[in-house]
Scaffold this motif. Structure first.
Motif, PDB file in Angstrom:
ATOM      1  N   ILE A  68       8.615  -9.575  -4.208  1.00 60.08           N
ATOM      2  CA  ILE A  68       7.184  -8.996  -4.165  1.00 60.08           C
ATOM      3  C   ILE A  68       6.361 -10.257  -4.434  1.00 60.08           C
ATOM      4  O   ILE A  68       5.220  -9.345  -4.115  1.00 60.08           O
ATOM      5  CB  ILE A  68       8.128  -8.627  -5.311  1.00 60.08           C
ATOM      6  CG1 ILE A  68       9.406  -7.131  -5.512  1.00 60.08           C
ATOM      7  CG2 ILE A  68       6.437  -7.849  -6.568  1.00 60.08           C
ATOM      8  CD1 ILE A  68       9.291  -6.753  -6.604  1.00 60.08           C
ATOM      9  N   LYS A  69       6.414 -11.233  -4.610  1.00 56.55           N
ATOM     10  CA  LYS A  69       5.564 -11.906  -4.493  1.00 56.55           C
ATOM     11  C   LYS A  69       4.968 -12.644  -3.065  1.00 56.55           C
ATOM     12  O   LYS A  69       3.842 -13.170  -3.914  1.00 56.55           O
ATOM     13  CB  LYS A  69       6.296 -13.171  -5.624  1.00 56.55           C
ATOM     14  CG  LYS A  69       6.100 -13.102  -7.276  1.00 56.55           C
ATOM     15  CD  LYS A  69       5.292 -13.047  -7.734  1.00 56.55           C
ATOM     16  CE  LYS A  69       4.397 -13.899  -7.867  1.00 56.55           C
ATOM     17  NZ  LYS A  69       3.092 -14.095  -9.378  1.00 56.55           N
ATOM     18  N   VAL A  70       5.613 -12.688  -2.328  1.00 55.43           N
ATOM     19  CA  VAL A  70       4.973 -12.770  -1.472  1.00 55.43           C
ATOM     20  C   VAL A  70       4.312 -12.079  -0.540  1.00 55.43           C
ATOM     21  O   VAL A  70       3.432 -11.944  -0.219  1.00 55.43           O
ATOM     22  CB  VAL A  70       6.699 -12.726  -0.302  1.00 55.43           C
ATOM     23  CG1 VAL A  70       6.406 -13.121   1.429  1.00 55.43           C
ATOM     24  CG2 VAL A  70       7.092 -14.324  -0.662  1.00 55.43           C
ATOM     25  N   VAL A  71       5.224 -10.528  -0.731  1.00 60.17           N
ATOM     26  CA  VAL A  71       3.995  -9.515  -0.610  1.00 60.17           C
ATOM     27  C   VAL A  71       2.906  -8.827  -1.244  1.00 60.17           C
ATOM     28  O   VAL A  71       2.007  -8.694  -0.438  1.00 60.17           O
ATOM     29  CB  VAL A  71       5.056  -8.044  -0.813  1.00 60.17           C
ATOM     30  CG1 VAL A  71       4.170  -6.871   0.195  1.00 60.17           C
ATOM     31  CG2 VAL A  71       6.060  -8.019   0.380  1.00 60.17           C
ATOM     32  N   ILE A  72       2.691  -8.649  -2.579  1.00 59.10           N
ATOM     33  CA  ILE A  72       1.896  -9.238  -3.677  1.00 59.10           C
ATOM     34  C   ILE A  72       1.808  -9.834  -4.393  1.00 59.10           C
ATOM     35  O   ILE A  72       2.412 -10.006  -5.388  1.00 59.10           O
ATOM     36  CB  ILE A  72       2.139  -7.998  -4.621  1.00 59.10           C
ATOM     37  CG1 ILE A  72       2.497  -6.367  -3.360  1.00 59.10           C
ATOM     38  CG2 ILE A  72       0.869  -7.555  -4.877  1.00 59.10           C
ATOM     39  CD1 ILE A  72       3.319  -5.487  -4.777  1.00 59.10           C
ATOM     40  N   PRO A  73       1.436 -11.296  -3.953  1.00 53.34           N
ATOM     41  CA  PRO A  73       0.960 -12.723  -5.096  1.00 53.34           C
ATOM     42  C   PRO A  73       0.459 -12.581  -6.274  1.00 53.34           C
ATOM     43  O   PRO A  73       0.118 -13.701  -7.113  1.00 53.34           O
ATOM     44  CB  PRO A  73      -0.364 -13.952  -3.342  1.00 53.34           C
ATOM     45  CG  PRO A  73       0.076 -12.252  -2.605  1.00 53.34           C
ATOM     46  CD  PRO A  73       0.426 -11.075  -2.642  1.00 53.34           C
ATOM     47  N   GLU A  74      -0.814 -11.611  -6.060  1.00 50.43           N
ATOM     48  CA  GLU A  74      -1.391 -10.961  -7.416  1.00 50.43           C
ATOM     49  C   GLU A  74      -0.744 -10.633  -8.922  1.00 50.43           C
ATOM     50  O   GLU A  74      -1.260 -10.618  -9.841  1.00 50.43           O
ATOM     51  CB  GLU A  74      -2.838 -10.569  -7.158  1.00 50.43           C
ATOM     52  CG  GLU A  74      -2.691  -9.100  -6.445  1.00 50.43           C
ATOM     53  CD  GLU A  74      -2.473  -8.854  -5.431  1.00 50.43           C
ATOM     54  OE1 GLU A  74      -2.731  -7.709  -4.576  1.00 50.43           O
ATOM     55  OE2 GLU A  74      -2.424 -10.175  -4.672  1.00 50.43           O
ATOM     56  N   ILE A  75       0.199 -10.078  -8.340  1.00 57.86           N
ATOM     57  CA  ILE A  75       0.876  -9.434  -9.497  1.00 57.86           C
ATOM     58  C   ILE A  75       1.927  -9.758 -10.542  1.00 57.86           C
ATOM     59  O   ILE A  75       1.535 -11.340 -10.084  1.00 57.86           O
ATOM     60  CB  ILE A  75       2.071  -8.439  -8.728  1.00 57.86           C
ATOM     61  CG1 ILE A  75       3.212  -7.289  -9.584  1.00 57.86           C
ATOM     62  CG2 ILE A  75       3.470  -9.373  -8.281  1.00 57.86           C
ATOM     63  CD1 ILE A  75       3.590  -6.040  -8.467  1.00 57.86           C
ATOM     64  N   ASP A  76       1.553  -9.422 -11.955  1.00 53.93           N
ATOM     65  CA  ASP A  76       2.091 -10.122 -12.745  1.00 53.93           C
ATOM     66  C   ASP A  76       3.629  -9.310 -13.218  1.00 53.93           C
ATOM     67  O   ASP A  76       3.705  -8.420 -13.784  1.00 53.93           O
ATOM     68  CB  ASP A  76       1.045  -9.991 -13.573  1.00 53.93           C
ATOM     69  CG  ASP A  76       1.933 -10.900 -15.600  1.00 53.93           C
ATOM     70  OD1 ASP A  76       3.232 -11.708 -15.853  1.00 53.93           O
ATOM     71  OD2 ASP A  76       0.843 -10.600 -16.260  1.00 53.93           O
ATOM     72  N   LEU A  77       4.726 -10.201 -12.921  1.00 57.96           N
ATOM     73  CA  LEU A  77       5.945  -9.916 -12.822  1.00 57.96           C
ATOM     74  C   LEU A  77       6.272  -8.694 -14.509  1.00 57.96           C
ATOM     75  O   LEU A  77       7.467  -9.207 -14.324  1.00 57.96           O
ATOM     76  CB  LEU A  77       7.232 -10.219 -11.747  1.00 57.96           C
ATOM     77  CG  LEU A  77       6.651 -10.154 -10.664  1.00 57.96           C
ATOM     78  CD1 LEU A  77       7.910 -11.229  -9.732  1.00 57.96           C
ATOM     79  CD2 LEU A  77       6.999  -8.488  -9.806  1.00 57.96           C
ATOM     80  N   THR A  78       5.447 -10.334 -15.195  1.00 57.89           N
ATOM     81  CA  THR A  78       5.744 -10.126 -16.730  1.00 57.89           C
ATOM     82  C   THR A  78       5.836  -8.243 -17.039  1.00 57.89           C
ATOM     83  O   THR A  78       6.229  -7.709 -17.736  1.00 57.89           O
ATOM     84  CB  THR A  78       5.416 -11.212 -17.464  1.00 57.89           C
ATOM     85  OG1 THR A  78       3.442 -10.973 -17.307  1.00 57.89           O
ATOM     86  CG2 THR A  78       6.014 -11.821 -16.982  1.00 57.89           C
ATOM     87  N   LYS A  79       4.847  -8.062 -16.261  1.00 57.35           N
ATOM     88  CA  LYS A  79       4.231  -6.533 -16.873  1.00 57.35           C
ATOM     89  C   LYS A  79       5.044  -5.633 -16.151  1.00 57.35           C
ATOM     90  O   LYS A  79       4.605  -4.093 -15.292  1.00 57.35           O
ATOM     91  CB  LYS A  79       3.027  -6.560 -16.439  1.00 57.35           C
ATOM     92  CG  LYS A  79       2.236  -7.492 -17.345  1.00 57.35           C
ATOM     93  CD  LYS A  79       0.274  -7.325 -16.835  1.00 57.35           C
ATOM     94  CE  LYS A  79      -0.247  -8.069 -18.038  1.00 57.35           C
ATOM     95  NZ  LYS A  79      -1.934  -8.202 -17.921  1.00 57.35           N
TER      96      LYS A  79
END
Length: 88
Positions: A68-79
């Motif tokens: 997910i971080k590769v596909v959407i680097p700006e995502i905050d996975l804590t949310k």
């Protein structure tokens, strides 16, 4: 008209002389797909949004989170929750 969801099947159709295919750049490997020819057609397609869907209340492994971080680097996975919309 033929349809297939697997890139290898699509490439096999084309290699067999059954027509042409429009596929993602990542599907074509110049070293492996020697019987095929790639032509850049990006000028015919406008960039569009992508969608990443996940099942609710399912554990996301470290590998999935890394993807997910590769596909959407700006995502905050804590949310990321089962009701959160990313707003991207």
């Amino acid at each position: 008209v033929l349809t297939a969801t697997d890139a290898d099947v699509i490439k096999a159709y084309v290699a067999a002389g059954l027509g042409v295919a429009v596929v993602q750049t990542s599907v074509y490997d110049k070293k492996k797909d020697t019987e095929l020819r790639a032509v850049d057609v990006s000028r015919f397609f406008q960039p569009g949004p992508g969608v990443l869907m996940m099942r609710r209340q399912v554990y996301l492994s470290g590998l999935v989170r890394d993807f997910i971080k590769v596909v959407i680097p700006e995502i905050d996975l804590t949310k990321v929750t089962d009701t959160h919309e990313f707003g991207l």
